[in-house]
Design a protein around this motif. Sequence first.
Motif, PDB file in Angstrom:
ATOM      1  N   SER A 115       0.831  -1.208   0.000  1.00 38.42           N
ATOM      2  CA  SER A 115       0.000   0.000   0.000  1.00 38.42           C
ATOM      3  C   SER A 115       0.865   1.258   0.000  1.00 38.42           C
ATOM      4  N   GLU A 116       1.927   1.221   0.783  1.00 41.18           N
ATOM      5  CA  GLU A 116       2.850   2.369   0.773  1.00 41.18           C
ATOM      6  C   GLU A 116       3.441   2.550  -0.622  1.00 41.18           C
ATOM      7  N   ALA A 117       3.821   1.431  -1.233  1.00 42.25           N
ATOM      8  CA  ALA A 117       4.478   1.506  -2.547  1.00 42.25           C
ATOM      9  C   ALA A 117       3.541   2.124  -3.588  1.00 42.25           C
ATOM     10  N   THR A 118       2.266   1.693  -3.596  1.00 42.35           N
ATOM     11  CA  THR A 118       1.344   2.248  -4.606  1.00 42.35           C
ATOM     12  C   THR A 118       1.055   3.726  -4.307  1.00 42.35           C
ATOM     13  N   TYR A 119       0.979   4.068  -3.020  1.00 44.05           N
ATOM     14  CA  TYR A 119       0.760   5.475  -2.655  1.00 44.05           C
ATOM     15  C   TYR A 119       1.895   6.346  -3.204  1.00 44.05           C
ATOM     16  N   HIS A 120       3.128   5.898  -2.953  1.00 42.70           N
ATOM     17  CA  HIS A 120       4.298   6.665  -3.417  1.00 42.70           C
ATOM     18  C   HIS A 120       4.316   6.784  -4.943  1.00 42.70           C
ATOM     19  N   ALA A 121       4.016   5.673  -5.626  1.00 39.19           N
ATOM     20  CA  ALA A 121       4.079   5.685  -7.099  1.00 39.19           C
ATOM     21  C   ALA A 121       3.048   6.665  -7.663  1.00 39.19           C
ATOM     22  N   ILE A 122       1.855   6.670  -7.074  1.00 40.42           N
ATOM     23  CA  ILE A 122       0.790   7.551  -7.583  1.00 40.42           C
ATOM     24  C   ILE A 122       1.139   9.016  -7.312  1.00 40.42           C
ATOM     25  N   ARG A 123       1.620   9.309  -6.117  1.00 42.22           N
ATOM     26  CA  ARG A 123       1.962  10.700  -5.812  1.00 42.22           C
ATOM     27  C   ARG A 123       3.092  11.191  -6.725  1.00 42.22           C
ATOM     28  N   LEU A 124       4.048  10.289  -6.965  1.00 47.13           N
ATOM     29  CA  LEU A 124       5.156  10.641  -7.868  1.00 47.13           C
ATOM     30  C   LEU A 124       4.609  10.946  -9.271  1.00 47.13           C
ATOM     31  N   ALA A 125       3.708  10.093  -9.749  1.00 44.54           N
ATOM     32  CA  ALA A 125       3.147  10.289 -11.100  1.00 44.54           C
ATOM     33  C   ALA A 125       2.410  11.628 -11.188  1.00 44.54           C
ATOM     34  N   ARG A 126       1.695  11.989 -10.125  1.00 44.03           N
ATOM     35  CA  ARG A 126       0.977  13.277 -10.124  1.00 44.03           C
ATOM     36  C   ARG A 126       1.964  14.437 -10.173  1.00 44.03           C
ATOM     37  N   ALA A 127       3.059  14.297  -9.450  1.00 44.02           N
ATOM     38  CA  ALA A 127       4.059  15.376  -9.452  1.00 44.02           C
ATOM     39  C   ALA A 127       4.706  15.511 -10.830  1.00 44.02           C
ATOM     40  N   ILE A 128       5.009  14.385 -11.445  1.00 36.02           N
ATOM     41  CA  ILE A 128       5.703  14.419 -12.738  1.00 36.02           C
ATOM     42  C   ILE A 128       4.804  14.986 -13.838  1.00 36.02           C
ATOM     43  N   THR A 129       3.570  14.503 -13.895  1.00 40.01           N
ATOM     44  CA  THR A 129       2.692  14.908 -15.004  1.00 40.01           C
ATOM     45  C   THR A 129       1.946  16.211 -14.715  1.00 40.01           C
ATOM     46  N   GLU A 130       1.955  16.614 -13.450  1.00 39.97           N
ATOM     47  CA  GLU A 130       1.198  17.800 -13.008  1.00 39.97           C
ATOM     48  C   GLU A 130      -0.283  17.655 -13.358  1.00 39.97           C
ATOM     49  N   LYS A 131      -0.748  16.407 -13.271  1.00 44.13           N
ATOM     50  CA  LYS A 131      -2.174  16.136 -13.477  1.00 44.13           C
ATOM     51  C   LYS A 131      -2.713  15.408 -12.245  1.00 44.13           C
ATOM     52  N   THR A 132      -4.020  15.244 -12.175  1.00 44.57           N
ATOM     53  CA  THR A 132      -4.638  14.787 -10.930  1.00 44.57           C
ATOM     54  C   THR A 132      -5.216  13.379 -10.975  1.00 44.57           C
ATOM     55  N   LYS A 133      -5.862  13.042 -12.082  1.00 46.00           N
ATOM     56  CA  LYS A 133      -6.689  11.814 -12.067  1.00 46.00           C
ATOM     57  C   LYS A 133      -5.851  10.545 -12.223  1.00 46.00           C
ATOM     58  N   VAL A 199      -5.434  13.020 -16.714  1.00 55.93           N
ATOM     59  CA  VAL A 199      -5.034  11.740 -16.104  1.00 55.93           C
ATOM     60  C   VAL A 199      -3.520  11.680 -15.912  1.00 55.93           C
ATOM     61  N   ALA A 200      -3.113  11.495 -14.668  1.00 60.76           N
ATOM     62  CA  ALA A 200      -1.682  11.434 -14.336  1.00 60.76           C
ATOM     63  C   ALA A 200      -1.128  10.031 -14.520  1.00 60.76           C
ATOM     64  N   ALA A 201      -1.899   9.044 -14.072  1.00 56.47           N
ATOM     65  CA  ALA A 201      -1.354   7.689 -14.036  1.00 56.47           C
ATOM     66  C   ALA A 201      -2.432   6.652 -14.235  1.00 56.47           C
ATOM     67  N   MET A 202      -1.975   5.486 -14.684  1.00 55.83           N
ATOM     68  CA  MET A 202      -2.861   4.331 -14.807  1.00 55.83           C
ATOM     69  C   MET A 202      -2.193   3.221 -14.009  1.00 55.83           C
ATOM     70  N   ILE A 203      -2.906   2.675 -13.037  1.00 49.08           N
ATOM     71  CA  ILE A 203      -2.318   1.612 -12.220  1.00 49.08           C
ATOM     72  C   ILE A 203      -3.066   0.316 -12.498  1.00 49.08           C
ATOM     73  N   ILE A 204      -2.309  -0.764 -12.647  1.00 50.72           N
ATOM     74  CA  ILE A 204      -2.943  -2.035 -12.992  1.00 50.72           C
ATOM     75  C   ILE A 204      -2.161  -3.205 -12.416  1.00 50.72           C
ATOM     76  N   GLU A 205      -2.884  -4.232 -11.977  1.00 51.05           N
ATOM     77  CA  GLU A 205      -2.245  -5.524 -11.713  1.00 51.05           C
ATOM     78  C   GLU A 205      -2.126  -6.163 -13.098  1.00 51.05           C
ATOM     79  N   PRO A 206      -0.933  -6.421 -13.608  1.00 52.00           N
ATOM     80  CA  PRO A 206      -0.847  -6.971 -14.967  1.00 52.00           C
ATOM     81  C   PRO A 206      -1.619  -8.288 -15.101  1.00 52.00           C
ATOM     82  N   ILE A 207      -1.734  -9.030 -13.995  1.00 47.86           N
ATOM     83  CA  ILE A 207      -2.710 -10.129 -13.907  1.00 47.86           C
ATOM     84  C   ILE A 207      -3.535  -9.837 -12.649  1.00 47.86           C
ATOM     85  N   PRO A 208      -4.820  -9.564 -12.800  1.00 46.90           N
ATOM     86  CA  PRO A 208      -5.619  -9.260 -11.602  1.00 46.90           C
ATOM     87  C   PRO A 208      -5.821 -10.500 -10.710  1.00 46.90           C
ATOM     88  N   HIS A 209      -4.831 -10.746  -9.870  1.00 50.98           N
ATOM     89  CA  HIS A 209      -4.890 -11.925  -9.002  1.00 50.98           C
ATOM     90  C   HIS A 209      -5.808 -11.709  -7.806  1.00 50.98           C
TER      91      HIS A 209
END
Length: 429
Positions: A115-133, A199-209
């Motif tokens: 959960s920490e890892a996905t939180y960090h990745a999403i916040r980073l993506a928002r900072a890089i793209t300067e977008k929100t969704k 849209v800043a980021a798209m997050i996916i389980e490459p296989i939705p386990h």
Amino acid sequence: MIKQTNDQLYQEANVYSPGGVHTSIRNVDPHLIFTHAEGAYIKDVEGNKYIDYQAAFGPFVLGHNHPYVNDKVIESISRTDLFGVGTTDLEIELSKKICAHVPSSEQVLFCNSGSEATYHAIRLARAITEKTKLIKFQGCYHGWHDYVARNMLSEWDKIGKRDPGSAGMLDEAIDNTLVCTFNDLEHVEETLIKNRDQVAAMIIEPIPHNIGCVLPEDGFLAGLKRLCDEYNVLLIFDEVITGFRHSIGGFQKISGVTPDLTTLGKAMANGYPIAAVAGKKEYMSRFNTQPGGDVWFAGTYNGHAVGTAASLATIEMMENEPVHEHIFELGNRMRSGIEEIHKRLGINAVVAGVGSVWTTYFMDSLPKKYGDLQKNDSKLYVVYRKKLLEKGIFKMPMNLKRNHISYSHTNKEIDQTLEAIEEVLLEIL
Ligand SMILES: Cc1ncc(COP(=O)(O)O)c(C=O)c1O
């Protein structure tokens, strides 16, 4: 000494902790109190022994209490622990290994949970793209935080609709996370067009386990990467389950699709707590671990000796022993063995899976998306698992949960499991 029972201790657990469990999804019937774990087996307080396929939701890729991993951990904590300043030798060694194996990982940072890892990745993506969704996919799970905790195991009438996973979530977080359909590139592109430049980021389980095992169709993951590049969106592969379990380089190595950012956890350290966020150096250097970086990254326990040593040992085992060959071979035996039983007994079910992971859905065709799983007989799915549990086979007794094979499982456990499966199917059908 009076022998304690599962029921007695469960009552006691309930006095001191709400529901007696420390993660909501652990509260299942029957409620067992576990006391021992070794290799492919777990034991409850009454002395019942089970072949474990739950694997604590996936970390145990080598098996419980693996001696090579435990020895490395004990060795590390006999000389070191946690400093809260500077860098450890274990952190350097482990980051080198991850960058050598995981294609998207030019740099990596450690934290303690997926959960920490996905939180960090999403916040980073928002900072890089300067977008929100954010775009996520119906049925996928990426942790408990507000950015991602919506449209997970939704009720069927809530598919694709507003379905927050918890009370107390911020409306802004819920509504800035858009939900797409897995294996449906058209739906993804429509969503990107409707939310152009937002849209800043798209997050996916490459296989939705988290819904068992729904495989990406040919070209789906590559199509997502193409759309992300076209619409200036960062693609995050959440490989918390798939990473290290399906390949030492994650599912990205198998699929040949390299995301912008990757999150890792679970099998990375065979059950010890550590997780990671990895990606291109250009992106990772925005974290404020780099002087001048402006995206906050911190954690008291980040890089603790226990997790880093365990992860190093787990990866070394994968480098030096035929871990994946073994678990894939047993996975194939399990899947084909179950299919043969279904055919012989005339059971209307499909066996989904890849590598060491499988599940039996009681429906007539393999699912391509979450909505297809409405056809699965959920009552039977759970009854089947409870009956197997009575025969010493532990699979999570809950709808849509997957099973995992570890390097400690052998043909003996697979044979025993197949025998039990046949007995149970004959009993219930
Ligand atoms: C794909 C995926 N991402 C993230 C998480 C969250 O990880 P954690 O439970 O370590 O916070 C999970 C947990 O099951 C997961 O399956």
